[in-house]
Design a protein around this motif. Structure first.
Motif, PDB file in Angstrom:
ATOM      1  N   PHE A   1       0.848  -1.185   0.000  1.00  0.00           N
ATOM      2  CA  PHE A   1       0.000   0.000   0.000  1.00  0.00           C
ATOM      3  C   PHE A   1       0.887   1.239   0.000  1.00  0.00           C
ATOM      4  N   SER A   2       0.374   2.304  -0.581  1.00  0.00           N
ATOM      5  CA  SER A   2       1.151   3.541  -0.630  1.00  0.00           C
ATOM      6  C   SER A   2       1.419   4.041   0.778  1.00  0.00           C
ATOM      7  N   LYS A   3       2.574   4.663   0.946  1.00  0.00           N
ATOM      8  CA  LYS A   3       2.923   5.168   2.272  1.00  0.00           C
ATOM      9  C   LYS A   3       1.891   6.162   2.793  1.00  0.00           C
ATOM     10  N   ALA A   4       1.328   6.933   1.883  1.00  0.00           N
ATOM     11  CA  ALA A   4       0.349   7.939   2.302  1.00  0.00           C
ATOM     12  C   ALA A   4      -0.902   7.287   2.864  1.00  0.00           C
ATOM     13  N   SER A   5      -1.233   6.086   2.385  1.00  0.00           N
ATOM     14  CA  SER A   5      -2.497   5.480   2.780  1.00  0.00           C
ATOM     15  C   SER A   5      -2.400   4.677   4.064  1.00  0.00           C
ATOM     16  N   ILE A   6      -1.266   4.027   4.313  1.00  0.00           N
ATOM     17  CA  ILE A   6      -1.208   3.167   5.499  1.00  0.00           C
ATOM     18  C   ILE A   6       0.048   3.379   6.342  1.00  0.00           C
ATOM     19  N   PHE A   7       1.121   3.843   5.727  1.00  0.00           N
ATOM     20  CA  PHE A   7       2.356   4.071   6.467  1.00  0.00           C
ATOM     21  C   PHE A   7       2.604   5.568   6.629  1.00  0.00           C
ATOM     22  N   SER A   8       1.575   6.302   6.939  1.00  0.00           N
ATOM     23  CA  SER A   8       1.687   7.751   7.052  1.00  0.00           C
ATOM     24  C   SER A   8       2.784   8.133   8.047  1.00  0.00           C
ATOM     25  N   GLY A   9       3.772   8.851   7.537  1.00  0.00           N
ATOM     26  CA  GLY A   9       4.854   9.312   8.406  1.00  0.00           C
ATOM     27  C   GLY A   9       6.016   8.344   8.509  1.00  0.00           C
ATOM     28  N   LEU A  10       5.859   7.116   8.028  1.00  0.00           N
ATOM     29  CA  LEU A  10       6.936   6.130   8.149  1.00  0.00           C
ATOM     30  C   LEU A  10       7.889   6.224   6.949  1.00  0.00           C
ATOM     31  N   ASN A  11       8.477   7.379   6.776  1.00  0.00           N
ATOM     32  CA  ASN A  11       9.377   7.597   5.647  1.00  0.00           C
ATOM     33  C   ASN A  11      10.663   6.800   5.765  1.00  0.00           C
ATOM     34  N   MET A  12      10.953   6.320   6.983  1.00  0.00           N
ATOM     35  CA  MET A  12      12.191   5.566   7.189  1.00  0.00           C
ATOM     36  C   MET A  12      12.041   4.100   6.778  1.00  0.00           C
ATOM     37  N   LEU A  13      10.823   3.683   6.388  1.00  0.00           N
ATOM     38  CA  LEU A  13      10.576   2.301   6.008  1.00  0.00           C
ATOM     39  C   LEU A  13      11.170   2.016   4.625  1.00  0.00           C
ATOM     40  N   SER A  14      12.095   1.071   4.549  1.00  0.00           N
ATOM     41  CA  SER A  14      12.750   0.718   3.284  1.00  0.00           C
ATOM     42  C   SER A  14      12.061  -0.488   2.663  1.00  0.00           C
ATOM     43  N   ASP A  15      11.657  -0.344   1.426  1.00  0.00           N
ATOM     44  CA  ASP A  15      11.019  -1.437   0.710  1.00  0.00           C
ATOM     45  C   ASP A  15      12.081  -2.261  -0.008  1.00  0.00           C
ATOM     46  N   ILE A  16      12.226  -3.525   0.372  1.00  0.00           N
ATOM     47  CA  ILE A  16      13.246  -4.388  -0.244  1.00  0.00           C
ATOM     48  C   ILE A  16      12.622  -5.358  -1.253  1.00  0.00           C
ATOM     49  N   SER A  17      11.342  -5.161  -1.578  1.00  0.00           N
ATOM     50  CA  SER A  17      10.615  -6.119  -2.415  1.00  0.00           C
ATOM     51  C   SER A  17      11.248  -6.320  -3.783  1.00  0.00           C
ATOM     52  N   LEU A  18      11.810  -5.252  -4.368  1.00  0.00           N
ATOM     53  CA  LEU A  18      12.448  -5.359  -5.681  1.00  0.00           C
ATOM     54  C   LEU A  18      13.926  -5.003  -5.622  1.00  0.00           C
ATOM     55  N   SER A  19      14.540  -5.319  -4.499  1.00  0.00           N
ATOM     56  CA  SER A  19      15.989  -5.167  -4.379  1.00  0.00           C
ATOM     57  C   SER A  19      16.655  -6.444  -4.871  1.00  0.00           C
ATOM     58  N   HIS A  20      17.611  -6.305  -5.787  1.00  0.00           N
ATOM     59  CA  HIS A  20      18.318  -7.473  -6.319  1.00  0.00           C
ATOM     60  C   HIS A  20      18.927  -8.310  -5.198  1.00  0.00           C
ATOM     61  N   ARG A  21      19.457  -7.657  -4.176  1.00  0.00           N
ATOM     62  CA  ARG A  21      20.096  -8.372  -3.062  1.00  0.00           C
ATOM     63  C   ARG A  21      19.140  -9.349  -2.383  1.00  0.00           C
ATOM     64  N   PHE A  22      17.852  -9.004  -2.379  1.00  0.00           N
ATOM     65  CA  PHE A  22      16.874  -9.813  -1.664  1.00  0.00           C
ATOM     66  C   PHE A  22      15.905 -10.514  -2.614  1.00  0.00           C
ATOM     67  N   GLY A  23      16.317 -10.636  -3.871  1.00  0.00           N
ATOM     68  CA  GLY A  23      15.434 -11.258  -4.858  1.00  0.00           C
ATOM     69  C   GLY A  23      15.085 -12.698  -4.553  1.00  0.00           C
ATOM     70  N   ASN A  24      15.977 -13.413  -3.846  1.00  0.00           N
ATOM     71  CA  ASN A  24      15.743 -14.826  -3.519  1.00  0.00           C
ATOM     72  C   ASN A  24      15.397 -15.021  -2.046  1.00  0.00           C
ATOM     73  N   ILE A  25      14.982 -13.962  -1.373  1.00  0.00           N
ATOM     74  CA  ILE A  25      14.732 -14.039   0.062  1.00  0.00           C
ATOM     75  C   ILE A  25      13.620 -15.033   0.389  1.00  0.00           C
ATOM     76  N   CYS A  26      12.696 -15.231  -0.547  1.00  0.00           N
ATOM     77  CA  CYS A  26      11.646 -16.241  -0.434  1.00  0.00           C
ATOM     78  C   CYS A  26      11.598 -17.048  -1.725  1.00  0.00           C
ATOM     79  N   GLY A  27      11.175 -18.287  -1.643  1.00  0.00           N
ATOM     80  CA  GLY A  27      11.081 -19.133  -2.825  1.00  0.00           C
ATOM     81  C   GLY A  27      12.289 -20.044  -2.966  1.00  0.00           C
ATOM     82  N   TYR A  28      12.171 -21.041  -3.836  1.00  0.00           N
ATOM     83  CA  TYR A  28      13.240 -21.994  -4.109  1.00  0.00           C
ATOM     84  C   TYR A  28      13.836 -21.713  -5.482  1.00  0.00           C
ATOM     85  N   THR A  29      15.157 -21.770  -5.583  1.00  0.00           N
ATOM     86  CA  THR A  29      15.844 -21.578  -6.856  1.00  0.00           C
ATOM     87  C   THR A  29      16.029 -22.922  -7.561  1.00  0.00           C
ATOM     88  N   GLN A  30      16.451 -22.859  -8.825  1.00  0.00           N
ATOM     89  CA  GLN A  30      16.744 -24.083  -9.556  1.00  0.00           C
ATOM     90  C   GLN A  30      17.873 -24.849  -8.877  1.00  0.00           C
TER      91      GLN A  30
END
Length: 536
Positions: free
Chosen positions: A195-224
């Motif tokens: 959800f957009s920060k304005a809608s649910i994380f109001s004021g939480l500008n320090m929250l870092s989204d790692i969902s599309l960070s290459h470093r954490f691309g395999n954080i969940c799921g199984y690889t080949q």
């Protein structure tokens, strides 16, 4: 002795104690807790988020004995222990139940950490008090782990007013994190939607989204690689190429990954290819969005969105493509850097399981049909190049769509409706399809690939013409009253714009056969009135 399969197990200690397979995610865990204080991760359901959160809890609580032989074992200070507050939301049917669930989780944390809120009838005040009192009691900064942070909203998404109230309830709960910063060592939230920060994380500008960070691309799921090592013995005798087609394909900018639930259930069920993940949750809300917006489904095979769209989702502005992506029915095909230093993403259906299951569900719920009636005929006709059979099956298919599908609207006047129906059926076959494929002279309505055959299909909706059908060689021509032959405008468009040229290289390299198909639908009969084809 084979290790056991961790099906449905989200407790890290149980996996490590009872000889279950554990795919080591502690490298990502160490990177996360070393370099971030507030972080957020979005992944589809049943992707291993809960297990990862419990792994973090065990790290912060200093349970060193569970991490022997794992990446983090010799890299973390196990002598320093942190008190951990956890939230994991259960399914709710209204906002009253959501508040009850929040209060029950606050009580559970108070009991676990041996502190008590003096003000217990206000969940926001109690949460703030809990963090502060835990910090004081243990003389140590607090870790906050929140699993499925958005569940209360998504459970109520079909009831807009209730979902908005749920959003406000959760916004108040999460805003406590900002006001408690001095007492917090680390906070991590997971969910399906961002959800957009304005809608649910109001004021939480320090929250870092790692969902599309290459470093954490395999954080969940199984690889080949995980399949070829940790699951090697369990997959002996399985058709691993087919397993990859069915269950691999999710991409979060590192490796293509498998949904863990699919793979584990596939092994448990003796290599039976079934829609395990899809069947664990039905997307009825998505079907309602398709219906309300008359969404042109072929767009989903050739979809491009900007990073700002993947970054946010809100109840007041629900984008169908974004909720499909965030809930796992679409994934990233390719990330493209624009000339403006921003990112664009091509999206696609991740694998055969999702493709077949999602479109079968659409056919059953939106078009009120049993797809089994027509799927085999459609598949066989295309595989064998039997265009008469393909045509007759489509005519029967449209004739069987219930009348009430048309009674309150005029969707039958739009070619997008007919294209979406045919597209849904062809997708449910699991074959490769491109919708609205771009050429230098226009867009191909549908391009279908099945073994050595390529079909280029164009649709038109026309006024009804009196006359009769007469079969001709390779086509069905419609004779009008004055006996002049009526041309098929859809086929003529394919030929005039030379759509086939895009695939002529494939003919040369792979000896593929290209067939051009023009289909005209009549408004009054709501069915095919002209069907013509030519082979290149």
């Amino acid at each position: 002795m084979l290790q056991k399969l961790p099906i449905g197990i989200q407790t890290f200690s149980k996996i490590r104690e009872d000889n279950y397979i554990y795919i080591d995610k502690t490298k990502e865990a160490l990177d996360l807790i070393t370099n971030y204080q507030y972080a957020f991760l979005s992944r589809p359901r049943r992707f291993g988020k809960s297990l990862f959160l419990d792994t973090l809890r065990n790290i912060f609580e200093g349970k060193k004995e569970y991490f022997k032989d794992l990446y983090i074992y010799n890299k973390w200070d196990w002598n320093t222990k942190y008190p951990v507050i956890t939230f994991s939301f259960k399914t709710v049917t209204n906002t009253k139940e959501l508040i009850t669930d929040i209060n029950s989780k606050l009580i559970m944390n108070q009991e676990k950490l041996n502190v008590k809120c003096e003000i217990s009838d206000d969940y926001g005040v109690c949460f703030e008090e809990l963090i502060r009192k835990v910090y004081q009691k243990y003389n140590q900064r607090v870790v906050v782990l929140i699993d499925e942070y958005d569940k209360g909203i998504l459970d109520l998404i079909e009831k807009k007013e209730e979902s908005i109230r749920a959003r406000e309830i959760l916004r108040r709960l999460y805003s406590v994190l900002k006001d408690s910063d001095e007492f917090i060592e680390f906070a991590f939230l997971t969910g399906v939607s961002k959800f957009s920060k304005a809608s649910i994380f109001s004021g939480l500008n320090m929250l870092s989204d790692i969902s599309l960070s290459h470093r954490f691309g395999n954080i969940c799921g199984y690889t080949q690689e995980d399949l070829e090592t940790s699951f090697k013995e369990h997959l002996k005798g399985a058709d691993c190429k087919k397993v990859k087609q069915w269950y691999n394909g999710y991409y979060f900018l590192k490796d293509r990954v498998y949904n863990p639930f699919d793979l584990l259930k596939f092994i448990q069920n003796e290599f039976s290819f079934k829609n395990y993940w899809f069947a664990s949750g039905t997307p009825t809300f998505l079907i309602k969005l398709i219906e309300q917006n008359n969404y042109f489904l072929p767009k989903l095979t050739n979809l491009k969105v900007g990073e700002e769209l993947l970054d946010s989702f809100d109840i007041d502005n629900i984008r169908f493509e974004i909720i499909l992506y965030q809930s796992g029915y679409l994934t990233i095909k390719e990330a493209i850097k624009t000339p403006f230093d921003t990112m664009e993403y091509k999206l696609k259906i991740p694998n055969v399981e999702v493709k077949m299951s999602f479109y079968t569900f659409i056919i059953e719920t939106l078009y009120k049909q049993n797809p089994i009636t027509y799927r085999t005929n459609l598949y066989t006709a295309l595989l064998q190049g039997n265009l008469e059979e393909f045509k007759d099956t489509l005519i029967n298919l449209f004739a069987s769509i219930p009348y009430n599908n048309y009674s309150n609207n005029k969707i039958y006047e739009y070619e997008g409706f007919y294209a979406s129906v045919i597209y849904s059926y062809l997708q449910s076959l699991g074959v490769e399809i491109i919708g609205e494929d771009v050429t230098n002279l226009g867009r191909i309505d549908l391009s279908v690939f099945i073994e050595d055959k390529i079909y280029i299909i164009e649709f038109k909706v026309v006024e009804e013409v009196e006359g009769r059908r007469e079969k001709g060689e390779g086509s069905e021509k419609l004779k009008v009253k004055n006996e002049k032959q009526k041309s098929n405008s859809a086929l003529e468009q394919i030929k005039a714009k030379k759509y086939y040229q895009k695939y002529q290289q494939q003919i040369t390299n792979h000896k593929s056969l290209i067939t051009l198909i023009g289909i005209e639908f009549c408004k009054s009969t709501k069915n095919i009135c002209s069907f013509a084809w030519e082979r290149v």
